[in-house]
Write an enzyme that holds these catalytic residues in place. Structure first.
Site, short mmCIF file in Angstrom:
data_model
loop_
_atom_site.label_atom_id
_atom_site.label_comp_id
_atom_site.label_asym_id
_atom_site.label_seq_id
_atom_site.Cartn_x
_atom_site.Cartn_y
_atom_site.Cartn_z
N HIS A 211 3.44 11.46 18.23
CA HIS A 211 2.52 12.75 18.22
C HIS A 211 2.79 13.80 18.98
O HIS A 211 3.18 13.54 20.05
CB HIS A 211 1.15 12.38 18.15
CG HIS A 211 0.49 11.52 17.16
ND1 HIS A 211 0.03 12.01 15.97
CD2 HIS A 211 0.48 10.25 16.68
CE1 HIS A 211 -0.34 11.14 14.97
NE2 HIS A 211 -0.10 9.85 15.63
N GLY B 239 -3.61 10.81 14.62
CA GLY B 239 -3.55 12.16 15.02
C GLY B 239 -4.69 12.46 16.02
O GLY B 239 -4.83 13.16 17.06
N CYS C 115 -6.13 12.90 9.77
CA CYS C 115 -4.97 11.87 10.37
C CYS C 115 -5.74 11.15 11.56
O CYS C 115 -6.18 11.90 12.61
CB CYS C 115 -3.86 12.71 10.88
SG CYS C 115 -2.62 11.77 11.69
N GLU D 174 1.62 15.75 8.89
CA GLU D 174 1.88 14.42 9.10
C GLU D 174 3.54 14.03 8.86
O GLU D 174 4.01 14.61 7.76
CB GLU D 174 1.19 13.53 8.24
CG GLU D 174 -0.14 13.24 8.68
CD GLU D 174 -0.86 12.08 8.17
OE1 GLU D 174 -0.11 11.10 7.92
OE2 GLU D 174 -2.09 12.04 7.91
N CYS E 40 -1.59 3.91 11.32
CA CYS E 40 -2.28 4.86 10.41
C CYS E 40 -3.70 4.51 10.46
O CYS E 40 -4.41 3.57 10.23
CB CYS E 40 -1.77 4.49 9.11
SG CYS E 40 -2.93 5.67 7.66
N1 LIG Z 1 2.28 9.95 8.93
C1 LIG Z 1 2.01 8.98 9.93
C2 LIG Z 1 1.53 7.61 9.48
C3 LIG Z 1 -0.09 8.03 8.97
C4 LIG Z 1 -0.90 8.63 10.07
C5 LIG Z 1 -2.15 8.95 9.37
N2 LIG Z 1 -2.35 9.11 7.99
C6 LIG Z 1 -3.33 8.34 10.05
O1 LIG Z 1 -4.45 8.07 9.56
O2 LIG Z 1 -3.12 8.02 11.44
C7 LIG Z 1 3.43 8.55 10.70
O3 LIG Z 1 4.46 8.92 10.01
O4 LIG Z 1 3.41 8.39 11.75
#
Ligand SMILES: N[C@H](CCC[C@H](N)C(=O)O)C(=O)O
Length: 301
Positions: free
Chosen positions: A179, A240, A237, A228, A90
């Site tokens: 991703h 992301g 994100c 997400e 994250c």
């Molecule tokens: N939802 C993502 C985790 C948080 C990613 C995002 N909030 C960031 O800042 O990288 C997952 O399950 O892989």
């Protein structure tokens, strides 16, 4: 505003009740940081969902600090989405964790470990942090995908959208979490909340996936929206943004430094093929609170 020092917990505490936590955000990506380095408590999915449901502590991700597992690190960090699922990365949350570790320190570097590896975080300005997010991975088993494909930079995945160009052949990238990045001419045109869930749960992704719509404005700028995994469409994100910049650079669409503009603001991503990905952006403290005992009654029910 001076931030009260987060009271580290005594080891006798074995519940989360009355536990102080920090509410933060990374470009509007809502983050709660919980410091459990002095307890042995492991947050369950039910507890993570209970905290997400607690009015003031609604979050996209919960970042839980545990005692370091490796020499030279400040903490081992577990990452929870608001549906209770855990993630290996994250980016926005990592900047918030760095802020929490360094806020009353004269150090400018913190090293945290997650399930995906070590993350070196540097304070490069007031509430601005640069994180080495590690090397992206492209093999189908690393993303992961359910099976091998001809080219992970153009996955066999397509969604026809009435009145708009189809979403087709996304790039698959792991930043420690999965991703799929679709390149589109107009990211704002798509109803991501309508399209996202089906793609997140597509059988091609055995661990689900984060779904991005990337609009390459020019070789230094990408507009990005992210549905997400485990949290829905967020205002930003970080992983992301890394995945989209890496995918654009791999396709020859962008230079080695890219500004990724998300609904909540911009991140600077630096990546040279074969190297690691550096993400730079803000971490914002909002408030500190404690979790009431009432939150944890009957969570097993
Ligand atoms: N939802 C993502 C985790 C948080 C990613 C995002 N909030 C960031 O800042 O990288 C997952 O399950 O892989």
């Amino acid at each position: 505003m001076p931030v009260p020092t987060l009271t580290l917990l005594d080891s006798q505490l074995n519940t989360l009740a009355n536990l102080p936590f920090l509410k933060m955000n990374g470009l509007g990506n809502e983050i709660v940081v919980l410091d459990l380095r002095h307890t042995s408590h492991i947050v369950t999915a039910d507890e993570a969902r209970a905290i997400a449901g607690f009015a003031r502590a609604g979050f996209d991700q919960l970042m839980v600090l545990h005692a370091p597992r490796s020499e030279g690190t400040d903490a081992f960090v577990r990452i929870y989405n608001n549906d209770g699922s855990e993630a290996g990365a994250c980016g926005n949350g990592t900047r918030c964790v760095a802020w929490a570790i360094l806020r009353n320190s004269d150090r400018d570097t913190a090293t945290v470990e997650t399930a995906a590896g070590l993350l070196v975080c540097q304070r490069v300005g007031d509430d601005v942090f640069s994180v080495d997010m590690g090397a992206p991975r492209f093999d189908w088993q690393d993303i992961p995908l359910a099976h091998d494909v001809a080219d992970t930079n153009a996955l066999p995945l397509r969604r026809d959208v009435p009145g708009l160009p189809a979403l087709d052949a996304p790039a698959g990238v792991s930043m420690g979490n999965p991703h799929a990045v679709f390149f589109v001419a107009d990211a704002a045109a798509y109803d991501l909340p309508a399209i996202g869930p089906g793609l997140e749960h597509d059988p091609l992704f055995p661990e689900r996936a984060n779904i991005s719509l990337a609009q390459v404005v020019d070789r230094q700028h990408i507009l990005l929206r992210v549905w997400e995994r485990g949290a829905g469409e967020t205002r930003a994100c970080g992983s992301g943004a890394c995945a989209a910049a890496v995918a654009a650079i791999r396709r020859g669409l962008a230079d080695e430094r890219v500004e990724v503009q998300l609904p909540g603001g911009s991140l600077i991503i630096d990546y040279r093929e074969g190297g690691t990905v550096r993400m730079t952006g803000p971490a914002e403290f909002e408030w500190r609170d404690s979790l009431p005992p009432s939150l944890f009654q009957d969570t097993a029910a």
